[in-house]
Scaffold this active site. Structure first.
Site, PDB file in Angstrom:
ATOM      1  N   HIS A 108       0.839  -1.192   0.000  1.00 18.10           N
ATOM      2  CA  HIS A 108       0.000   0.000   0.000  1.00 18.10           C
ATOM      3  C   HIS A 108       0.879   1.249   0.000  1.00 18.10           C
ATOM      4  O   HIS A 108       2.080   1.194   0.280  1.00 18.10           O
ATOM      5  CB  HIS A 108      -0.930  -0.017   1.198  1.00 18.10           C
ATOM      6  CG  HIS A 108      -2.052  -0.995   1.062  1.00 18.10           C
ATOM      7  ND1 HIS A 108      -3.124  -1.031   1.913  1.00 18.10           N
ATOM      8  CD2 HIS A 108      -2.269  -1.989   0.152  1.00 18.10           C
ATOM      9  CE1 HIS A 108      -3.961  -1.992   1.549  1.00 18.10           C
ATOM     10  NE2 HIS A 108      -3.452  -2.597   0.488  1.00 18.10           N
ATOM     11  N   GLU A 130       1.183   3.821   1.957  1.00 10.85           N
ATOM     12  CA  GLU A 130       1.865   4.177   3.196  1.00 10.85           C
ATOM     13  C   GLU A 130       3.110   3.320   3.406  1.00 10.85           C
ATOM     14  O   GLU A 130       4.177   3.830   3.776  1.00 10.85           O
ATOM     15  CB  GLU A 130       0.920   3.991   4.392  1.00 10.85           C
ATOM     16  CG  GLU A 130      -0.280   4.907   4.366  1.00 10.85           C
ATOM     17  CD  GLU A 130      -1.494   4.259   3.706  1.00 10.85           C
ATOM     18  OE1 GLU A 130      -2.616   4.507   4.172  1.00 10.85           O
ATOM     19  OE2 GLU A 130      -1.308   3.497   2.721  1.00 10.85           O
ATOM     20  N   LEU A 171     -10.789   3.886 -31.107  1.00  6.94           N
ATOM     21  CA  LEU A 171     -11.109   4.043 -29.681  1.00  6.94           C
ATOM     22  C   LEU A 171      -9.873   3.973 -28.801  1.00  6.94           C
ATOM     23  O   LEU A 171      -9.914   3.460 -27.688  1.00  6.94           O
ATOM     24  CB  LEU A 171     -12.135   2.997 -29.225  1.00  6.94           C
ATOM     25  CG  LEU A 171     -13.476   2.995 -29.975  1.00  6.94           C
ATOM     26  CD1 LEU A 171     -14.374   1.912 -29.417  1.00  6.94           C
ATOM     27  CD2 LEU A 171     -14.148   4.356 -29.879  1.00  6.94           C
ATOM     28  N   ALA A 197     -30.376   4.061 -24.458  1.00  6.56           N
ATOM     29  CA  ALA A 197     -30.624   2.898 -23.611  1.00  6.56           C
ATOM     30  C   ALA A 197     -30.066   3.110 -22.210  1.00  6.56           C
ATOM     31  O   ALA A 197     -30.706   2.793 -21.208  1.00  6.56           O
ATOM     32  CB  ALA A 197     -30.015   1.651 -24.256  1.00  6.56           C
TER      33      ALA A 197
END
Length: 351
Positions: free
Chosen positions: A56, A58, A213, A285
Protein backbone atom coordinates in the site's frame (compact mmCIF):
# COMPACT_ATOMS: atom_id res chain seq x y z
CA UNK A 1 7.93 18.91 15.09
CA UNK A 2 7.65 21.83 12.69
CA UNK A 3 4.50 22.31 10.68
CA UNK A 4 4.04 24.41 7.55
CA UNK A 5 0.62 24.42 5.85
CA UNK A 6 2.07 25.17 2.42
CA UNK A 7 4.67 22.42 2.75
CA UNK A 8 1.95 19.94 3.74
CA UNK A 9 -0.24 21.05 0.84
CA UNK A 10 2.63 20.56 -1.59
CA UNK A 11 3.41 17.16 -0.09
CA UNK A 12 -0.21 16.05 -0.43
CA UNK A 13 -0.14 17.17 -4.06
CA UNK A 14 2.96 14.97 -4.56
CA UNK A 15 1.04 12.10 -2.97
CA UNK A 16 -1.93 12.65 -5.30
CA UNK A 17 0.32 12.85 -8.36
CA UNK A 18 2.02 9.59 -7.34
CA UNK A 19 -1.28 7.85 -6.71
CA UNK A 20 -2.57 8.83 -10.14
CA UNK A 21 0.57 7.92 -12.07
CA UNK A 22 -0.46 7.07 -15.68
CA UNK A 23 -0.75 3.36 -16.23
CA UNK A 24 -1.85 2.46 -12.72
CA UNK A 25 -4.99 0.31 -12.56
CA UNK A 26 -8.30 2.05 -11.86
CA UNK A 27 -9.86 -0.87 -10.09
CA UNK A 28 -10.92 -2.83 -8.26
CA UNK A 29 -8.60 -1.23 -5.69
CA UNK A 30 -8.30 2.52 -5.00
CA UNK A 31 -5.48 4.69 -6.35
CA UNK A 32 -3.56 5.96 -3.32
CA UNK A 33 -0.44 8.05 -2.78
CA UNK A 34 1.49 8.94 0.36
CA UNK A 35 4.18 11.50 1.17
CA UNK A 36 6.35 11.56 4.30
CA UNK A 37 7.85 14.62 5.96
CA UNK A 38 10.55 14.21 8.57
CA UNK A 39 10.39 15.80 12.04
CA UNK A 40 11.75 19.06 10.60
CA UNK A 41 9.06 19.21 7.91
CA UNK A 42 11.26 18.17 4.99
CA UNK A 43 9.89 15.90 2.28
CA UNK A 44 11.81 12.64 2.51
CA UNK A 45 9.72 10.09 0.59
CA UNK A 46 6.76 9.64 -1.74
CA UNK A 47 5.10 6.28 -2.40
CA UNK A 48 2.02 4.89 -4.06
CA UNK A 49 -0.04 1.76 -4.46
CA UNK A 50 0.52 -0.13 -7.72
CA UNK A 51 -2.41 -2.53 -7.71
CA UNK A 52 -3.77 -5.61 -5.96
CA UNK A 53 -1.16 -7.53 -3.98
CA UNK A 54 1.45 -4.75 -4.03
CA UNK A 55 2.48 -2.70 -0.95
CA UNK A 56 0.00 0.00 0.00
CA UNK A 57 1.02 3.62 -0.48
CA UNK A 58 1.86 4.18 3.20
CA UNK A 59 4.13 1.12 3.36
CA UNK A 60 5.82 2.09 0.11
CA UNK A 61 6.50 5.62 1.36
CA UNK A 62 7.57 4.52 4.86
CA UNK A 63 9.98 1.98 3.38
CA UNK A 64 11.57 4.71 1.30
CA UNK A 65 11.72 7.08 4.29
CA UNK A 66 13.19 4.58 6.75
CA UNK A 67 14.17 6.08 10.11
CA UNK A 68 13.49 9.60 8.79
CA UNK A 69 9.75 8.95 9.20
CA UNK A 70 10.09 8.78 13.01
CA UNK A 71 8.48 11.84 14.58
CA UNK A 72 7.37 13.07 11.17
CA UNK A 73 4.17 13.53 9.19
CA UNK A 74 2.53 11.21 6.69
CA UNK A 75 0.17 12.70 4.14
CA UNK A 76 -1.97 10.04 2.48
CA UNK A 77 -4.74 10.56 -0.05
CA UNK A 78 -6.99 7.86 1.45
CA UNK A 79 -7.62 6.97 5.09
CA UNK A 80 -5.11 4.31 6.22
CA UNK A 81 -6.70 0.87 6.26
CA UNK A 82 -7.24 -1.25 9.36
CA UNK A 83 -7.78 -4.68 7.82
CA UNK A 84 -5.45 -7.47 6.83
CA UNK A 85 -5.76 -8.68 3.27
CA UNK A 86 -2.81 -9.49 1.04
CA UNK A 87 -0.97 -6.85 3.07
CA UNK A 88 -1.19 -5.72 6.68
CA UNK A 89 -3.04 -2.71 8.13
CA UNK A 90 -1.52 0.61 7.10
CA UNK A 91 -2.57 2.23 10.38
CA UNK A 92 -0.33 -0.26 12.21
CA UNK A 93 2.54 0.46 9.81
CA UNK A 94 2.30 4.19 10.55
CA UNK A 95 2.31 3.54 14.29
CA UNK A 96 5.31 1.21 14.01
CA UNK A 97 7.21 3.87 12.06
CA UNK A 98 6.71 6.37 14.87
CA UNK A 99 4.83 8.92 12.80
CA UNK A 100 3.45 11.67 15.03
CA UNK A 101 1.01 13.29 12.62
CA UNK A 102 -1.12 12.05 9.71
CA UNK A 103 -3.06 14.13 7.18
CA UNK A 104 -5.79 12.25 5.30
CA UNK A 105 -7.16 13.37 1.95
CA UNK A 106 -10.47 11.51 2.21
CA UNK A 107 -12.12 9.01 4.54
CA UNK A 108 -12.39 5.45 3.26
CA UNK A 109 -15.98 4.65 2.19
CA UNK A 110 -15.23 0.92 2.37
CA UNK A 111 -16.50 -0.31 5.77
CA UNK A 112 -14.15 -3.30 5.61
CA UNK A 113 -11.05 -1.11 5.50
CA UNK A 114 -12.18 2.13 7.18
CA UNK A 115 -11.33 3.18 10.71
CA UNK A 116 -7.68 4.13 10.42
CA UNK A 117 -8.31 7.67 11.60
CA UNK A 118 -9.84 6.42 14.85
CA UNK A 119 -7.10 3.84 15.42
CA UNK A 120 -4.37 6.44 14.97
CA UNK A 121 -6.05 9.02 17.19
CA UNK A 122 -6.61 6.41 19.91
CA UNK A 123 -2.87 5.73 19.83
CA UNK A 124 -2.06 9.41 20.34
CA UNK A 125 -1.27 10.33 16.73
CA UNK A 126 -2.51 13.75 15.60
CA UNK A 127 -4.79 13.23 12.60
CA UNK A 128 -6.36 15.83 10.31
CA UNK A 129 -8.79 15.09 7.47
CA UNK A 130 -8.94 17.59 4.62
CA UNK A 131 -12.13 19.59 4.28
CA UNK A 132 -13.97 17.92 1.38
CA UNK A 133 -14.73 21.35 -0.13
CA UNK A 134 -11.08 22.28 -0.61
CA UNK A 135 -9.86 22.10 -4.23
CA UNK A 136 -7.15 19.59 -3.32
CA UNK A 137 -9.66 17.39 -1.49
CA UNK A 138 -12.02 17.53 -4.47
CA UNK A 139 -9.19 16.42 -6.75
CA UNK A 140 -8.45 13.52 -4.40
CA UNK A 141 -12.09 12.44 -4.37
CA UNK A 142 -12.24 12.70 -8.19
CA UNK A 143 -9.21 10.44 -8.56
CA UNK A 144 -11.15 7.57 -6.99
CA UNK A 145 -14.70 8.37 -7.99
CA UNK A 146 -15.08 5.17 -10.00
CA UNK A 147 -13.80 3.03 -7.15
CA UNK A 148 -16.00 4.79 -4.58
CA UNK A 149 -19.00 4.63 -6.90
CA UNK A 150 -18.49 0.90 -7.32
CA UNK A 151 -18.59 0.36 -3.57
CA UNK A 152 -22.06 1.88 -3.29
CA UNK A 153 -23.57 0.92 -6.67
CA UNK A 154 -21.73 -2.29 -7.59
CA UNK A 155 -21.22 -1.06 -11.14
CA UNK A 156 -18.79 1.27 -12.94
CA UNK A 157 -19.20 5.05 -13.04
CA UNK A 158 -20.52 5.94 -16.53
CA UNK A 159 -19.70 9.13 -18.42
CA UNK A 160 -21.52 9.74 -21.69
CA UNK A 161 -19.39 11.76 -24.08
CA UNK A 162 -21.24 13.32 -26.95
CA UNK A 163 -20.40 15.79 -29.71
CA UNK A 164 -22.91 17.46 -31.98
CA UNK A 165 -23.92 20.53 -33.89
CA UNK A 166 -25.93 23.38 -32.44
CA UNK A 167 -29.09 21.71 -33.77
CA UNK A 168 -28.26 18.37 -32.11
CA UNK A 169 -26.84 16.40 -35.05
CA UNK A 170 -24.05 13.88 -34.61
CA UNK A 171 -23.65 13.29 -38.35
CA UNK A 172 -24.88 14.69 -41.65
CA UNK A 173 -27.61 13.05 -43.73
CA UNK A 174 -24.98 11.11 -45.72
CA UNK A 175 -23.50 9.74 -42.49
CA UNK A 176 -20.35 11.88 -42.51
CA UNK A 177 -19.27 13.17 -39.11
CA UNK A 178 -15.56 14.07 -39.40
CA UNK A 179 -15.07 16.54 -38.05
CA UNK A 180 -17.97 18.14 -36.21
CA UNK A 181 -15.75 19.57 -33.49
CA UNK A 182 -12.33 21.19 -33.77
CA UNK A 183 -8.91 19.85 -32.83
CA UNK A 184 -8.90 21.21 -29.25
CA UNK A 185 -12.14 19.36 -28.44
CA UNK A 186 -10.87 16.18 -30.06
CA UNK A 187 -7.69 16.40 -27.99
CA UNK A 188 -9.82 16.65 -24.86
CA UNK A 189 -11.66 13.48 -25.83
CA UNK A 190 -8.36 11.61 -25.90
CA UNK A 191 -7.63 13.01 -22.44
CA UNK A 192 -11.05 11.73 -21.33
CA UNK A 193 -10.21 8.26 -22.60
CA UNK A 194 -6.92 8.35 -20.72
CA UNK A 195 -8.80 8.91 -17.45
CA UNK A 196 -11.04 5.84 -17.72
CA UNK A 197 -10.42 2.11 -17.87
CA UNK A 198 -13.08 1.28 -20.47
CA UNK A 199 -14.42 2.89 -23.65
CA UNK A 200 -17.83 1.50 -24.63
CA UNK A 201 -19.63 1.68 -27.98
CA UNK A 202 -22.38 -0.26 -29.69
CA UNK A 203 -21.97 -2.63 -32.59
CA UNK A 204 -23.71 -0.06 -34.80
CA UNK A 205 -20.86 2.40 -34.24
CA UNK A 206 -18.29 -0.26 -35.10
CA UNK A 207 -20.11 -1.18 -38.29
CA UNK A 208 -20.62 2.44 -39.36
CA UNK A 209 -17.32 4.07 -38.35
CA UNK A 210 -14.77 1.30 -37.71
CA UNK A 211 -13.26 3.36 -34.85
CA UNK A 212 -9.93 2.78 -33.11
CA UNK A 213 -11.11 4.04 -29.68
CA UNK A 214 -7.52 4.50 -28.52
CA UNK A 215 -5.77 7.28 -26.63
CA UNK A 216 -3.58 9.18 -29.08
CA UNK A 217 -1.52 12.35 -29.08
CA UNK A 218 -1.95 15.19 -31.57
CA UNK A 219 0.48 13.52 -33.98
CA UNK A 220 -1.44 10.24 -33.86
CA UNK A 221 0.99 8.41 -31.58
CA UNK A 222 -0.77 5.89 -29.35
CA UNK A 223 -0.33 6.22 -25.60
CA UNK A 224 1.57 3.37 -23.90
CA UNK A 225 -1.44 2.54 -21.69
CA UNK A 226 -4.85 2.09 -23.25
CA UNK A 227 -8.36 1.56 -21.84
CA UNK A 228 -10.28 -1.60 -22.55
CA UNK A 229 -12.39 -1.28 -25.72
CA UNK A 230 -15.84 -2.74 -25.15
CA UNK A 231 -18.41 -3.32 -27.87
CA UNK A 232 -21.98 -3.96 -26.79
CA UNK A 233 -24.63 -5.59 -28.94
CA UNK A 234 -25.81 -8.90 -30.36
CA UNK A 235 -24.62 -8.33 -33.92
CA UNK A 236 -21.19 -9.84 -34.66
CA UNK A 237 -18.14 -7.58 -34.87
CA UNK A 238 -16.50 -8.00 -38.30
CA UNK A 239 -13.25 -9.94 -38.12
CA UNK A 240 -11.53 -7.16 -40.06
CA UNK A 241 -12.62 -4.39 -37.68
CA UNK A 242 -9.77 -2.25 -36.40
CA UNK A 243 -10.76 -3.06 -32.83
CA UNK A 244 -9.87 -6.68 -33.50
CA UNK A 245 -6.90 -6.30 -35.84
CA UNK A 246 -4.82 -3.27 -34.82
CA UNK A 247 -3.45 -4.80 -31.60
CA UNK A 248 -3.49 -1.35 -29.98
CA UNK A 249 -5.60 -2.34 -26.98
CA UNK A 250 -7.64 -5.18 -25.55
CA UNK A 251 -11.17 -5.50 -26.95
CA UNK A 252 -14.14 -7.34 -25.50
CA UNK A 253 -17.52 -7.99 -27.16
CA UNK A 254 -20.44 -7.88 -24.73
CA UNK A 255 -23.13 -9.84 -26.54
CA UNK A 256 -26.07 -8.17 -24.85
CA UNK A 257 -28.40 -5.23 -25.46
CA UNK A 258 -29.06 -4.73 -21.76
CA UNK A 259 -26.98 -1.90 -20.21
CA UNK A 260 -27.18 -3.41 -16.72
CA UNK A 261 -25.85 -6.74 -17.92
CA UNK A 262 -23.02 -5.02 -19.79
CA UNK A 263 -21.99 -2.98 -16.75
CA UNK A 264 -22.22 -6.01 -14.47
CA UNK A 265 -19.84 -7.90 -16.77
CA UNK A 266 -17.38 -5.01 -16.83
CA UNK A 267 -17.60 -4.63 -13.05
CA UNK A 268 -16.75 -8.31 -12.61
CA UNK A 269 -13.68 -7.69 -14.76
CA UNK A 270 -12.55 -5.02 -12.28
CA UNK A 271 -13.59 -2.07 -14.45
CA UNK A 272 -14.68 1.05 -12.57
CA UNK A 273 -14.85 3.96 -15.07
CA UNK A 274 -16.67 3.66 -18.39
CA UNK A 275 -16.68 6.27 -21.13
CA UNK A 276 -19.79 5.79 -23.27
CA UNK A 277 -18.95 7.10 -26.74
CA UNK A 278 -21.72 5.98 -29.00
CA UNK A 279 -23.99 5.94 -30.64
CA UNK A 280 -27.41 7.52 -30.27
CA UNK A 281 -29.29 4.26 -29.62
CA UNK A 282 -26.81 3.03 -27.02
CA UNK A 283 -26.80 6.39 -25.22
CA UNK A 284 -30.60 6.39 -25.10
CA UNK A 285 -30.62 2.90 -23.61
CA UNK A 286 -28.25 3.91 -20.81
CA UNK A 287 -30.07 7.16 -20.11
CA UNK A 288 -33.47 5.48 -20.06
CA UNK A 289 -32.12 2.93 -17.59
CA UNK A 290 -30.76 5.66 -15.31
CA UNK A 291 -27.20 4.44 -15.80
CA UNK A 292 -25.46 7.65 -16.87
CA UNK A 293 -23.65 9.41 -14.03
CA UNK A 294 -22.08 12.25 -15.99
CA UNK A 295 -22.49 13.86 -19.40
CA UNK A 296 -19.65 15.61 -21.21
CA UNK A 297 -21.18 17.30 -24.24
CA UNK A 298 -19.28 19.19 -26.93
CA UNK A 299 -21.41 21.60 -28.97
CA UNK A 300 -20.00 22.83 -32.27
CA UNK A 301 -21.04 26.17 -33.82
CA UNK A 302 -22.46 24.43 -36.87
CA UNK A 303 -25.91 23.71 -38.28
CA UNK A 304 -26.98 20.78 -40.45
CA UNK A 305 -30.78 20.96 -40.38
CA UNK A 306 -30.97 17.23 -41.10
CA UNK A 307 -28.96 14.12 -40.35
CA UNK A 308 -28.44 11.75 -37.47
CA UNK A 309 -29.36 12.90 -33.95
CA UNK A 310 -27.00 12.91 -30.99
CA UNK A 311 -29.51 10.91 -28.95
CA UNK A 312 -32.08 8.24 -29.77
CA UNK A 313 -35.68 7.99 -28.63
CA UNK A 314 -36.16 8.10 -24.86
CA UNK A 315 -39.89 7.53 -25.08
CA UNK A 316 -40.59 11.05 -23.83
CA UNK A 317 -43.65 12.67 -25.38
CA UNK A 318 -44.25 15.76 -23.23
CA UNK A 319 -42.03 18.53 -21.90
CA UNK A 320 -43.09 17.73 -18.35
CA UNK A 321 -41.28 14.39 -18.65
CA UNK A 322 -38.05 15.86 -20.02
CA UNK A 323 -34.91 14.32 -18.56
CA UNK A 324 -33.38 17.25 -16.69
CA UNK A 325 -29.65 17.50 -16.05
CA UNK A 326 -27.69 19.72 -13.69
CA UNK A 327 -25.00 21.86 -15.34
CA UNK A 328 -21.80 21.73 -13.27
CA UNK A 329 -19.25 23.22 -15.69
CA UNK A 330 -19.10 25.03 -19.00
CA UNK A 331 -16.03 26.08 -20.98
CA UNK A 332 -15.00 27.20 -24.43
CA UNK A 333 -12.71 24.72 -26.14
CA UNK A 334 -11.42 26.29 -29.31
CA UNK A 335 -14.54 27.28 -31.22
CA UNK A 336 -16.63 24.64 -29.45
CA UNK A 337 -18.35 24.65 -26.07
CA UNK A 338 -17.96 21.88 -23.50
CA UNK A 339 -20.77 21.22 -21.04
CA UNK A 340 -20.39 18.94 -18.04
CA UNK A 341 -23.71 17.81 -16.59
CA UNK A 342 -24.98 15.38 -13.99
CA UNK A 343 -28.37 13.80 -13.36
CA UNK A 344 -30.74 16.12 -11.55
CA UNK A 345 -31.03 15.45 -7.81
CA UNK A 346 -34.79 15.22 -8.39
CA UNK A 347 -34.37 12.36 -10.86
CA UNK A 348 -35.71 8.95 -9.75
CA UNK A 349 -33.08 6.69 -8.14
CA UNK A 350 -31.74 3.56 -9.79
CA UNK A 351 -33.70 0.38 -9.26
Amino acid sequence: MQRDAQVEKTAMRHALDAGTTPGLPFGPNPRVGCAVLDADGRLVAVGHHRGAGTPHAEVDALTRAGERAHGGTALVTLEPCTHTGRTGPCADALLAAGVRRVVVGMRDPNPVAAGGVDVLRAAGVEVDVLDAHLPLARAIHAANRGWAHGLSHERPFVTWKTAGTLDGRAAAADGSSRWITGEPARAEVHALRARVDTVLVGTGTVLADDPALTVRSADGTAAPTQPLRAVMGERPVPAEARLLTDGAAETVHLTTRDPRTALATLFERGRREVLLEGGATLAAAFLAAGLVDEVVAYVAPALLGAGFPVLGDLGITTIDDALRLRLTDVARVGDDVRLVLHPSPTAPPEE
